[in-house]
Design a protein around this motif. Structure first.
Motif, PDB file in Angstrom:
ATOM      1  N   TRP A 117      -4.561   5.462  84.849  1.00  0.00           N
ATOM      2  CA  TRP A 117      -5.478   4.985  83.825  1.00  0.00           C
ATOM      3  C   TRP A 117      -4.796   3.925  82.967  1.00  0.00           C
ATOM      4  O   TRP A 117      -3.766   4.171  82.369  1.00  0.00           O
ATOM      5  CB  TRP A 117      -5.940   6.143  82.946  1.00  0.00           C
ATOM      6  N   THR A 118      -5.400   2.764  82.885  1.00  0.00           N
ATOM      7  CA  THR A 118      -4.806   1.660  82.120  1.00  0.00           C
ATOM      8  C   THR A 118      -5.301   1.609  80.679  1.00  0.00           C
ATOM      9  O   THR A 118      -4.600   1.125  79.796  1.00  0.00           O
ATOM     10  CB  THR A 118      -5.108   0.314  82.797  1.00  0.00           C
ATOM     11  N   ARG A 119      -6.534   2.079  80.462  1.00  0.00           N
ATOM     12  CA  ARG A 119      -7.086   2.128  79.112  1.00  0.00           C
ATOM     13  C   ARG A 119      -7.875   3.421  78.953  1.00  0.00           C
ATOM     14  O   ARG A 119      -8.776   3.695  79.751  1.00  0.00           O
ATOM     15  CB  ARG A 119      -7.990   0.930  78.823  1.00  0.00           C
ATOM     16  N   VAL A 120      -7.533   4.193  77.926  1.00  0.00           N
ATOM     17  CA  VAL A 120      -8.145   5.500  77.734  1.00  0.00           C
ATOM     18  C   VAL A 120      -8.513   5.662  76.261  1.00  0.00           C
ATOM     19  O   VAL A 120      -7.685   5.422  75.377  1.00  0.00           O
ATOM     20  CB  VAL A 120      -7.190   6.644  78.142  1.00  0.00           C
ATOM     21  N   LEU A 121      -9.743   6.073  76.007  1.00  0.00           N
ATOM     22  CA  LEU A 121     -10.175   6.423  74.661  1.00  0.00           C
ATOM     23  C   LEU A 121     -10.244   7.937  74.590  1.00  0.00           C
ATOM     24  O   LEU A 121     -11.025   8.567  75.313  1.00  0.00           O
ATOM     25  CB  LEU A 121     -11.543   5.803  74.354  1.00  0.00           C
ATOM     26  N   LEU A 146      -6.102  -3.021  65.953  1.00  0.00           N
ATOM     27  CA  LEU A 146      -5.953  -2.003  66.990  1.00  0.00           C
ATOM     28  C   LEU A 146      -7.031  -2.176  68.056  1.00  0.00           C
ATOM     29  O   LEU A 146      -6.747  -2.137  69.267  1.00  0.00           O
ATOM     30  CB  LEU A 146      -6.045  -0.611  66.346  1.00  0.00           C
ATOM     31  N   LEU A 147      -8.264  -2.382  67.638  1.00  0.00           N
ATOM     32  CA  LEU A 147      -9.349  -2.535  68.598  1.00  0.00           C
ATOM     33  C   LEU A 147      -9.208  -3.817  69.405  1.00  0.00           C
ATOM     34  O   LEU A 147      -9.490  -3.846  70.607  1.00  0.00           O
ATOM     35  CB  LEU A 147     -10.696  -2.518  67.874  1.00  0.00           C
ATOM     36  N   GLU A 148      -8.768  -4.888  68.751  1.00  0.00           N
ATOM     37  CA  GLU A 148      -8.576  -6.145  69.480  1.00  0.00           C
ATOM     38  C   GLU A 148      -7.507  -5.984  70.551  1.00  0.00           C
ATOM     39  O   GLU A 148      -7.661  -6.472  71.675  1.00  0.00           O
ATOM     40  CB  GLU A 148      -8.201  -7.255  68.499  1.00  0.00           C
ATOM     41  N   ASP A 149      -6.408  -5.312  70.209  1.00  0.00           N
ATOM     42  CA  ASP A 149      -5.347  -5.069  71.195  1.00  0.00           C
ATOM     43  C   ASP A 149      -5.866  -4.220  72.350  1.00  0.00           C
ATOM     44  O   ASP A 149      -5.568  -4.479  73.520  1.00  0.00           O
ATOM     45  CB  ASP A 149      -4.152  -4.373  70.531  1.00  0.00           C
ATOM     46  N   PHE A 150      -6.650  -3.189  71.998  1.00  0.00           N
ATOM     47  CA  PHE A 150      -7.165  -2.288  73.023  1.00  0.00           C
ATOM     48  C   PHE A 150      -8.145  -3.010  73.948  1.00  0.00           C
ATOM     49  O   PHE A 150      -8.077  -2.879  75.170  1.00  0.00           O
ATOM     50  CB  PHE A 150      -7.835  -1.092  72.342  1.00  0.00           C
ATOM     51  N   LYS A 151      -9.044  -3.793  73.368  1.00  0.00           N
ATOM     52  CA  LYS A 151     -10.036  -4.512  74.171  1.00  0.00           C
ATOM     53  C   LYS A 151      -9.383  -5.553  75.076  1.00  0.00           C
ATOM     54  O   LYS A 151      -9.852  -5.810  76.182  1.00  0.00           O
ATOM     55  CB  LYS A 151     -11.055  -5.194  73.257  1.00  0.00           C
ATOM     56  N   GLY A 193      -3.258  -2.405  74.580  1.00  0.00           N
ATOM     57  CA  GLY A 193      -3.080  -0.990  74.253  1.00  0.00           C
ATOM     58  C   GLY A 193      -3.522  -0.132  75.414  1.00  0.00           C
ATOM     59  O   GLY A 193      -4.452  -0.476  76.153  1.00  0.00           O
ATOM     60  N   GLN A 194      -2.851   1.005  75.597  1.00  0.00           N
ATOM     61  CA  GLN A 194      -3.171   1.873  76.733  1.00  0.00           C
ATOM     62  C   GLN A 194      -4.044   3.052  76.323  1.00  0.00           C
ATOM     63  O   GLN A 194      -5.028   3.360  76.984  1.00  0.00           O
ATOM     64  CB  GLN A 194      -1.884   2.396  77.373  1.00  0.00           C
ATOM     65  N   ILE A 195      -3.704   3.717  75.206  1.00  0.00           N
ATOM     66  CA  ILE A 195      -4.430   4.912  74.773  1.00  0.00           C
ATOM     67  C   ILE A 195      -4.761   4.779  73.289  1.00  0.00           C
ATOM     68  O   ILE A 195      -3.884   4.502  72.470  1.00  0.00           O
ATOM     69  CB  ILE A 195      -3.590   6.193  74.989  1.00  0.00           C
TER      70      ILE A 195
END
Length: 421
Positions: free
Chosen positions: A247-251, A289-294, A298-300
């Motif tokens: 998993w590369t991106r997890v919420l 944080l959201l910009e990095d995640f989108k 960011g991974q998790i």
């Protein structure tokens, strides 16, 4: 295809702008809402998260703006009230992303709490055509004479059920007293509890009622998996699945702010890139944080339910219920963060002995059954107590808070009826 939007009354330029941001075909809620909004009708619309409710009102309101008289200075004609800062930003961005398709773009201002009020006051000095706001900050700006609401012709209540949650109901009622009584009102919500129905009955005039039936959750775009695990081993299992499944991106959803910080720290100790997301963070920190995640940096992200609505993360592959939600409706909102716009998505729930009965009730209310899975090395050993075995989902009986909110809504409705006499 832009022709579908044009057939609903949207101009070719605006339809092309919608196509450019990924809205190629109108969703069912857009098909039902756009026409009545263009006609100036009040609308009461119920549709689950991720169905396109935002564009259902953004597109026709922008279309109507093209023929609205020009005023100098600009006066607020459209007011959109939302429950969270993140949703405010998202709605404002929807207006702004489509506005370049207009010959005369409106001026859109987004205001919310948690940041200094001074820049927002400065931004409003030149006036605005459309204001997207959280109720508390809007009232602060009104008190500072930074914005006037006497010229509002259209009010949008987006995510109305959350607007009526504790902390919003009183502020919302105050805002409503400041608006012209003759106006168009659009009320959109994922759920319609008694308090929202009372609000609609009190402030909407002969509304067009739209109800988009929930699609089954167990669809190909949102696969659901449930893992049995002891409570104390959930972190280790989460780290194992992230690596094993790639998993590369997890919420990841947890029950509390403290829990989000605690879990993020434990994941970082396991050499995973994890960050906590909750209401105590500053607006700047939340936005970064959201910009990095989108963007994939960011991974998790470990979040409270503040992220279960109003955050559109394109191609988010996995959502994990580390702590189960309180209700079946909240479960829908959480897993709705993945599988959006036709993309594939995966919703994972961790089931402990203490929460098995609770998850069964969530399944029953959704009309689905999710097969339980075991992971070698993480087989559970705990058993449920007698009380835990009975389960319980919020909503079976009204809580004291629910009763108080309904009483407040009834009182507001009675006051509104008196004002109309």
């Amino acid at each position: 295809m832009t022709d579908s939007f044009i057939a609903l009354g949207i101009s070719p330029r605006l339809a092309e702008a919608a196509n450019a941001v990924g809205a190629h075909e109108p969703t069912p809620v857009q098909q039902a809402v756009i026409g009545p909004v263009l006609e100036g009708r009040d609308v009461r619309a119920q549709a689950r998260t991720g169905t396109g409710k935002t564009l259902a009102f953004v597109l026709p309101l922008l279309q109507r703006f093209t023929t609205a008289p020009i005023t100098t200075p600009r006066r607020v004609s459209v007011l959109v009230l939302v429950p969270t800062r993140e949703l405010a930003v998202q709605v404002a961005e929807s207006f702004e992303s489509l506005a370049p398709g207009l010959a005369r773009p409106p001026r859109v201002e987004c205001v919310f709490g948690g940041v200094s009020i001074n820049p927002q006051m400065m931004a409003l000095r030149g006036g605005a055509d459309i204001v997207v706001a959280t109720p508390g900050r809007l009232l602060d700006l009104v008190q500072h004479n930074a914005v006037r609401l006497s010229n509002v012709t259209t009010l949008v209540l987006d995510e109305a059920d959350r607007l009526l949650d504790k902390g919003f109901a009183d502020e919302l009622n105050l805002v409503l007293t400041l608006l012209p009584p003759r106006r168009q009102t659009l009320l959109l919500s994922a759920t319609f509890p008694a308090a929202v129905r009372t609000l609609a009955d009190s402030h909407l005039t002969d509304p067009v009622q739209v109800e988009i039936a929930d699609e089954p959750l167990a669809v190909p775009s949102i696969a659901q998996r449930a893992f049995l695990v002891d409570e104390g081993r959930r972190t280790a299992l989460l780290a194992h699945l992230v690596r094993q499944e790639g998993w590369t991106r997890v919420l990841v959803f947890v029950a509390s702010r403290h829990g989000s910080e605690h879990l993020a720290e434990k994941l970082r100790r396991r050499d995973l890139k994890a960050a906590a997301f909750h209401g105590d963070l500053s607006q700047g920190a939340r936005t970064r944080l959201l910009e990095d995640f989108k963007s994939g940096h960011g991974q998790i992200v470990v979040a409270t339910d503040i992220a279960s609505r109003g955050i559109d993360i394109v191609e988010l592959p996995v959502v994990v219920n580390y702590d189960l939600p309180r209700s079946a409706a909240d479960h829908v909102h959480r897993i709705g963060r993945t599988g959006r716009a036709g993309a594939e998505g995966l919703a994972v729930s961790f089931i402990t002995a203490a929460t098995e009965a609770h998850f069964r009730l969530i399944e029953k209310r959704q009309g689905v059954r999710v097969q339980r899975e075991l992971v070698r090395g993480f087989e559970p050993t705990e058993t449920a107590t007698e009380a835990q075995a009975t389960g319980g989902v919020k909503g079976a009986r009204k809580s004291k808070k629910d009763k108080l909110r309904e009483a407040e809504a009834d009182a507001a409705a009675a006051a509104a009826a008196v004002r109309r006499r």
